[in-house]
Design an enzyme around this catalytic site. Sequence first.
Site, PDB file in Angstrom:
ATOM      1  CE  LYS A 132      48.184  54.083  27.910  1.00  0.00           C
ATOM      2  NZ  LYS A 132      49.311  53.606  27.061  1.00  0.00           N
ATOM      3  CG  HIS A 135      48.783  44.808  24.446  1.00  0.00           C
ATOM      4  ND1 HIS A 135      47.957  45.893  24.348  1.00  0.00           N
ATOM      5  CD2 HIS A 135      49.851  45.200  25.193  1.00  0.00           C
ATOM      6  CE1 HIS A 135      48.500  46.908  25.004  1.00  0.00           C
ATOM      7  NE2 HIS A 135      49.647  46.514  25.514  1.00  0.00           N
ATOM      8  CG  ASP A 168      47.555  52.239  20.566  1.00  0.00           C
ATOM      9  OD1 ASP A 168      48.451  52.778  19.890  1.00  0.00           O
ATOM     10  OD2 ASP A 168      47.670  51.982  21.782  1.00  0.00           O
ATOM     11  CD  GLN A 190      49.741  48.189  22.129  1.00  0.00           C
ATOM     12  OE1 GLN A 190      50.946  48.105  22.245  1.00  0.00           O
ATOM     13  NE2 GLN A 190      49.043  49.114  22.760  1.00  0.00           N
ATOM     14  CD  GLU A 191      45.375  49.365  22.454  1.00  0.00           C
ATOM     15  OE1 GLU A 191      44.433  50.188  22.461  1.00  0.00           O
ATOM     16  OE2 GLU A 191      46.273  49.348  23.300  1.00  0.00           O
ATOM     17  CD  GLU A 223      46.619  55.118  21.803  1.00  0.00           C
ATOM     18  OE1 GLU A 223      45.380  54.931  21.847  1.00  0.00           O
ATOM     19  OE2 GLU A 223      47.403  54.645  22.647  1.00  0.00           O
ATOM     20  CG  ASP A 228      49.950  55.785  24.693  1.00  0.00           C
ATOM     21  OD1 ASP A 228      50.309  56.266  25.787  1.00  0.00           O
ATOM     22  OD2 ASP A 228      49.804  54.543  24.537  1.00  0.00           O
ATOM     23  CE  LYS A 231      44.312  53.058  24.667  1.00  0.00           C
ATOM     24  NZ  LYS A 231      45.249  52.550  23.659  1.00  0.00           N
ATOM     25  CB  SER A 239      53.342  48.932  24.276  1.00  0.00           C
ATOM     26  OG  SER A 239      52.086  49.521  24.525  1.00  0.00           O
ATOM     27  CD  GLU A 265      44.849  47.024  26.108  1.00  0.00           C
ATOM     28  OE1 GLU A 265      44.127  47.427  25.159  1.00  0.00           O
ATOM     29  OE2 GLU A 265      45.728  47.722  26.631  1.00  0.00           O
ATOM     30  CG  HIS A 307      42.763  50.186  29.552  1.00  0.00           C
ATOM     31  ND1 HIS A 307      42.397  48.896  29.283  1.00  0.00           N
ATOM     32  CD2 HIS A 307      43.203  50.696  28.369  1.00  0.00           C
ATOM     33  CE1 HIS A 307      42.609  48.637  28.001  1.00  0.00           C
ATOM     34  NE2 HIS A 307      43.090  49.701  27.430  1.00  0.00           N
ATOM     35  NE  ARG A 308      49.781  52.112  30.376  1.00  0.00           N
ATOM     36  CZ  ARG A 308      51.003  52.628  30.337  1.00  0.00           C
ATOM     37  NH1 ARG A 308      51.320  53.579  31.199  1.00  0.00           N
ATOM     38  NH2 ARG A 308      51.912  52.217  29.466  1.00  0.00           N
ATOM     39  CB  SER A 309      48.319  46.165  28.458  1.00  0.00           C
ATOM     40  OG  SER A 309      49.623  46.499  28.868  1.00  0.00           O
TER      41      SER A 309
END
Length: 424
Positions: A333, A153, A240, A161-162, A281, A308, A384, A40, A203, A361-363
């Site tokens: 990031k 994801h 997120d 998303q999260e 986020e 983000d 995260k 994303s 993730e 991190h990234r996915s």
Amino acid sequence: TIEGIVAREILDSRGNPTVEVEIGLDDGTIARAAVPSGASTGAFEAIELRDGDTERYNGKGVERAVANIEDRIVDELIGYEASEQRLIDQRMLDIDGTPDKSALGANAILGVSLAVAKAAAASAELSLFRYLGGPNAHVLPVPMMNILNGGAHADSNVDVQEFMIAPIGAPTFRDALRSGAEVYHKLKSVLKKKGLGTGLGDEGGFAPNLPTNAAALDLIAEAVEAAGYRLGADIVLALDVAATEFHSDGAYVFEGAKKSSEEMTDYYAKLAETYPIVSIEDPLAEDDWAGWATLTAALGDKIQIVGDDLFVTNPQRISRGIAERAANAVLVKVNQIGSLTETLDAVDLAHRNGFRCMMSHRSGETEDTTIADLAVSTGCGQIKTGAPARSERVAKYNQLLRIEEELADAARYAGASAFPRYRS
Ligand code: PGA
Ligand code: ZN
């Protein structure tokens, strides 16, 4: 002194190619770093160079980025001291010459940049967090563990998303990680008992189909209680939303209806009355600056509002966010901006202006653990890096266990102090 640099194409956690770099110094030190990759991704991120040759890896090969390191970077950096991070990064920016790193590729520049830092630390016989952070690096971040995945994801119908748990009540990082893993396992049992899917997203969190986004929070609340923790005291929640992903033609297509940014803001306000949410986020899209400012004015005294896709770790966009009070925190990031120096500049800018930072991190990830050290060296207090499961995610959490052990009695776990706005 840098004596040699080698680059190669390796695989990330999604099975896509990414760049790995090794640097050798004249004292025999060898250090290695690998570059992460998002799904994303924000429109304003530095450019990740992909080959576009559909005969290989569906066009996702990174042989051009590797060749750029070998043909255009290596010779320019031989002879630099590895400790000259800022000069080295600036040299690469000059060779690239574009504002978005599209000539060499942010993946090429970042791989070298991170490997340089690791080589300098190893050569000085220091852990990376101590080399970068000095004697004041002693705060272990709160792990924001993403235990339920949706959006880009996951293949589920969940928009957000999260869904993250933050064990702010734990006394140490080690205890925080344990509580996260225990809740993660309870969540699996809760999902199974209800006949919901226990397949995983990118993730490492579970990715069930659910009737609403709030239903995810109810399931997590049940898992927290079942694991013996107090929701709102031991463990709090974070989201997120990654709202850019469902924003089109000026509207947010959320839970099957078109919503304005004001309606989304009202939705978050209600959600935060029902659940102990400390951080949200990307609640709105990456170009909805006015909406962000209104949302932050409404919710920002109690909740951390994290940019983000809005900020993409870019000092120029962060400066605008500070001026317009568009958020109160920055997601950090390394590959969004594409060099270590600029990442550290972004964190400094945020901190000097009272914005918090969450290391991320990234996915698409690798076994590289640099961000764990960065979280401690910057003292940002939050990281995260996915679920407490799957090696590319736990590699970072495990590195934080080692750092906590190395710091021994000097270590302090950020805990609730990471979220000064939150009151249970
Ligand atoms: P990404 O997701 O790495 O796919 O961009 C992580 C995030 O949005 O924070
Ligand atoms: Zn995000």
